[in-house]
Design a protein around this motif. Structure first.
Motif, short mmCIF file in Angstrom:
data_model
loop_
_atom_site.label_atom_id
_atom_site.label_comp_id
_atom_site.label_asym_id
_atom_site.label_seq_id
_atom_site.Cartn_x
_atom_site.Cartn_y
_atom_site.Cartn_z
N VAL A 229 -15.95 -32.43 4.83
CA VAL A 229 -17.13 -31.62 5.15
C VAL A 229 -18.36 -32.18 4.44
O VAL A 229 -19.43 -32.33 5.05
N ALA A 230 -18.23 -32.52 3.16
CA ALA A 230 -19.35 -33.08 2.41
C ALA A 230 -19.83 -34.39 3.04
O ALA A 230 -21.04 -34.62 3.20
N ARG A 231 -18.90 -35.24 3.45
CA ARG A 231 -19.27 -36.51 4.09
C ARG A 231 -19.98 -36.28 5.43
O ARG A 231 -20.98 -36.93 5.72
N THR B 122 -24.85 -36.07 8.73
CA THR B 122 -25.69 -35.29 9.62
C THR B 122 -27.11 -35.22 9.07
O THR B 122 -28.07 -35.39 9.82
N SER B 123 -27.25 -35.00 7.76
CA SER B 123 -28.59 -34.91 7.17
C SER B 123 -29.30 -36.26 7.21
O SER B 123 -30.51 -36.32 7.44
N CYS B 124 -28.57 -37.36 7.02
CA CYS B 124 -29.17 -38.69 7.12
C CYS B 124 -29.61 -38.99 8.54
O CYS B 124 -30.67 -39.56 8.76
N ALA B 125 -28.81 -38.59 9.52
CA ALA B 125 -29.16 -38.84 10.92
C ALA B 125 -30.41 -38.05 11.30
O ALA B 125 -31.25 -38.53 12.06
N ARG B 126 -30.53 -36.83 10.80
CA ARG B 126 -31.70 -36.01 11.10
C ARG B 126 -32.95 -36.54 10.41
O ARG B 126 -34.06 -36.38 10.91
N ALA B 127 -32.77 -37.16 9.24
CA ALA B 127 -33.92 -37.69 8.49
C ALA B 127 -34.49 -38.94 9.16
O ALA B 127 -35.67 -39.24 9.01
N ARG C 25 -17.51 -31.55 14.45
CA ARG C 25 -18.29 -30.72 15.39
C ARG C 25 -18.69 -29.39 14.76
O ARG C 25 -19.79 -28.90 14.99
N LEU C 26 -17.79 -28.79 13.99
CA LEU C 26 -18.11 -27.54 13.31
C LEU C 26 -19.26 -27.74 12.33
O LEU C 26 -20.18 -26.93 12.26
N VAL C 27 -19.20 -28.83 11.57
CA VAL C 27 -20.26 -29.13 10.60
C VAL C 27 -21.57 -29.40 11.33
O VAL C 27 -22.62 -28.86 10.96
N THR C 28 -21.53 -30.19 12.37
CA THR C 28 -22.73 -30.54 13.12
C THR C 28 -23.37 -29.31 13.76
O THR C 28 -24.59 -29.22 13.85
N SER C 29 -22.54 -28.35 14.17
CA SER C 29 -23.08 -27.15 14.80
C SER C 29 -23.65 -26.17 13.78
O SER C 29 -24.21 -25.14 14.16
N GLY C 30 -23.51 -26.47 12.49
CA GLY C 30 -24.11 -25.65 11.46
C GLY C 30 -23.26 -24.51 10.95
O GLY C 30 -23.76 -23.61 10.27
N ARG C 31 -21.97 -24.53 11.23
CA ARG C 31 -21.08 -23.47 10.73
C ARG C 31 -21.05 -23.48 9.21
O ARG C 31 -21.10 -24.54 8.59
N ASP C 32 -20.95 -22.29 8.62
CA ASP C 32 -20.86 -22.23 7.16
C ASP C 32 -19.42 -22.52 6.73
O ASP C 32 -18.48 -22.46 7.52
N ILE C 33 -19.26 -22.83 5.46
CA ILE C 33 -17.97 -23.28 4.95
C ILE C 33 -16.90 -22.19 5.07
O ILE C 33 -15.73 -22.50 5.32
N ASP C 34 -17.27 -20.93 4.92
CA ASP C 34 -16.27 -19.86 5.05
C ASP C 34 -15.71 -19.79 6.47
O ASP C 34 -14.51 -19.61 6.66
N ALA C 35 -16.57 -19.95 7.46
CA ALA C 35 -16.10 -19.96 8.85
C ALA C 35 -15.24 -21.18 9.13
O ALA C 35 -14.22 -21.09 9.82
N ILE C 36 -15.62 -22.31 8.58
CA ILE C 36 -14.86 -23.54 8.79
C ILE C 36 -13.47 -23.43 8.15
O ILE C 36 -12.48 -23.87 8.73
#
Length: 77
Positions: A64-66, A71-76, A26-37
């Motif tokens: 996170v990378a996965r 997420t990028s594949c789903a958006r594409a 959820r953090l990755v999907t919401s666009g949080r940066d790695i430092d915040a995560i």
């Protein structure tokens, strides 16, 4: 990591693994940066599992990378 975090046993961490992964996703999907995560409890718990049992659990960086790729594949599409 917050200073007052409850110390969990490896068994406790294993029991919550899917919840920590979902929180990380959820953090990755919401666009949080790695430092915040990296400052979250789910990151800390996943890191502790990976450090304690590296043969059984992927690192949070790998997760996170996965999740970002998924997420990028789903958006594409």
């Amino acid at each position: 990591m917050p200073t007052k975090a409850k110390l969990l046993t490896i068994g406790d961490l294993e029991a919550g693994f899917s919840s920590y992964c979902e929180a990380l996703r959820r953090l990755v999907t919401s666009g949080r940066d790695i430092d915040a995560i990296r400052r979250t409890l789910c990151w800390d718990y996943l890191q502790r599992l990976h450090t304690s049992l590296p043969q059984s659990y992927r690192s949070p960086e790998d997760l996170v990378a996965r999740y970002r790729r998924a997420t990028s594949c789903a958006r594409a599409n």
